[in-house]
Design an enzyme around this catalytic site. Structure first.
Site, PDB file in Angstrom:
ATOM      1  CG  ASP A  79      48.620  80.549  84.317  1.00 14.79           C
ATOM      2  OD1 ASP A  79      48.427  80.326  85.527  1.00 14.79           O
ATOM      3  OD2 ASP A  79      47.769  81.094  83.574  1.00 14.79           O
ATOM      4  CE  LYS A 115      47.332  79.090  80.248  1.00 14.29           C
ATOM      5  NZ  LYS A 115      46.764  79.879  81.342  1.00 14.29           N
ATOM      6  CD  GLU A 128      49.317  83.753  85.112  1.00 16.73           C
ATOM      7  OE1 GLU A 128      50.206  84.128  84.324  1.00 16.73           O
ATOM      8  OE2 GLU A 128      48.106  83.792  84.843  1.00 16.73           O
ATOM      9  CE  LYS A 153      42.068  85.103  82.406  1.00 14.44           C
ATOM     10  NZ  LYS A 153      43.292  84.807  83.154  1.00 14.44           N
ATOM     11  CG  ASP A 158      44.638  85.028  85.922  1.00 11.71           C
ATOM     12  OD1 ASP A 158      43.554  85.597  86.107  1.00 11.71           O
ATOM     13  OD2 ASP A 158      44.951  84.537  84.813  1.00 11.71           O
TER      14      ASP A 158
HETATM   15 MG    MG Z   1      46.413  82.858  84.252  1.00 14.54          MG
END
Ligand code: MG
Length: 367
Positions: free
Chosen positions: A193, A165, A218, A265, A241
């Protein structure tokens, strides 16, 4: 078969590490999850779960899920839950958008369809492929040293794919990526990401500064066109994403050559019915996928396992086991991590039985 009743439960899912943190100073210590249970006149029941990643990750939040279900549920009473197309059309005609709130209702209908057919959901979604599906571990945003320590610890538990992250200060993020890369072994996979957290120039700096490393980039920026700009300027494999929230968005990104991998997702797209369409489009376009959700417990994780396990292994980049990030079980029979992978249950439907003593009394009942 007709839907006779829909019950909604609210359950808190504490994070095992204490908190989960990502870009833009977001952090959650206890997730607010919603479980929808659909009952039929025939006595067959199905469950689904929606757990947004806080209120600022996507246009989705926990109380909003329950409020939208209050709008949706009366329109589903009397419908056949096995007719997934009819169920989704009914939800879309009653409430525009809000795919996250439709997701648990759609998943619950897939659970009923599987139980009625006597088959696990993964069989209905295309068939079980391989023994298990490989997981990634999300590494909560922290100092570079702490994140490298987390990577080493989760590596010792069996994970081989790590999603850092980042999306914070670019110079700190460069250190995060470098220090985490240093503890990996040959064959491990590293993903940085940013969760929309970088500006264009910040993203360009980070990508340039780690050009010598084997790392995926990402969702660097919030804006799709900004991501596309960075994509065209870097040689790193590229993941989208947040920008890919529908079949149309996936089709556009494929046409633009905007990504090498996409994160599907389930709740972002609106449930298994629509996520399967995105999955099949991406698989047929040679775009690999991480199959996952925004967050969740045993039920969301098991839905992920069924969609992932029925996906072509060559197009399966990874998936997520959210139930091993949280400290509370909410269902028996759920997909569980073993080392760095998990498998979809073999029982009919999702293969889960809710733990009603954990879910408590429903917060809403529609009949
Ligand atoms: Mg992501």
């Amino acid at each position: 078969m007709r839907i006779s009743e829909i019950r909604v439960f609210r359950v808190e899912l504490p994070v095992g590490e204490g908190a989960y943190s990502w870009s833009n100073d977001n952090s959650v210590a206890v997730f607010d999850s919603t479980v929808a249970e659909i009952a039929t006149e025939a006595g067959v029941k199905g469950v689904g779960e929606i757990c947004p990643l806080g209120a600022a990750y996507l246009p989705a939040f926990a109380e909003g899920a329950r409020t939208a279900i209050a709008e949706l549920a009366p329109g589903l009473i009397g419908l056949d839950p096995c007719n997934l197309g009819t169920i989704n059309a009914a939800m879309d005609s009653r409430l525009r958008g809000h795919p996250f709130a439709k997701s648990p209702l759609d998943i619950a209908c897939w659970d009923i369809l599987g139980k009625t057919a006597g088959l696990p959901v993964c069989t209905l979604l295309g068939g079980r492929q391989g023994e298990a599906v490989e997981l990634y571990r999300a590494i909560s945003q922290d100092s570079p040293e702490a994140m490298a320590g987390s990577v080493a610890r989760y590596r010792s538990e069996g994970y081989r794919r790590f999603q850092l992250k980042v999306g914070g200060d670019p110079d700190t993020d460069i250190n995060r990526i470098r220090q985490c890369a240093a503890v990996l072994h040959r064959g491990d996979v590293l993903i940085a990401d940013a969760n929309t957290g970088w500006t264009r120039h910040g993203a360009a700096r980070v990508a340039g500064a780690v050009a010598d490393l084997d790392v995926y980039i990402e969702q660097p920026c919030a804006d799709y066109d900004a991501c596309l700009s960075i994509r065209r300027r870097t040689r790193h494999p590229f993941v989208l994403d947040e920008s890919i929230d529908s079949l149309a968005a996936a089709a556009r990104a494929i046409a633009d050559d905007a990504m090498d991998v996409v994160n599907v997702k389930i709740s972002k797209i609106g449930g298994l019915t629509k996520a399967r369409m995105v999955r099949d489009l991406c698989a047929s376009s040679a775009i690999a996928m991480t199959i996952e959700d925004t967050w969740g417990g045993d039920i969301a994780t098991t839905a992920i396992a069924h969609l992932a396990h029925s996906t072509d292994p060559r197009m399966r980049f990874s998936c997520t086991d959210f139930n091993s990030y949280v400290t509370r079980d909410i269902a028996r029979g759920a997909a569980k991590r073993v080392g760095g992978s998990m498998a979809a249950p073999e029982a009919p439907g999702l293969g889960v039985e809710p733990l009603y003593e954990v879910l408590g009394e429903p917060v809403a009942v529609y009949r």
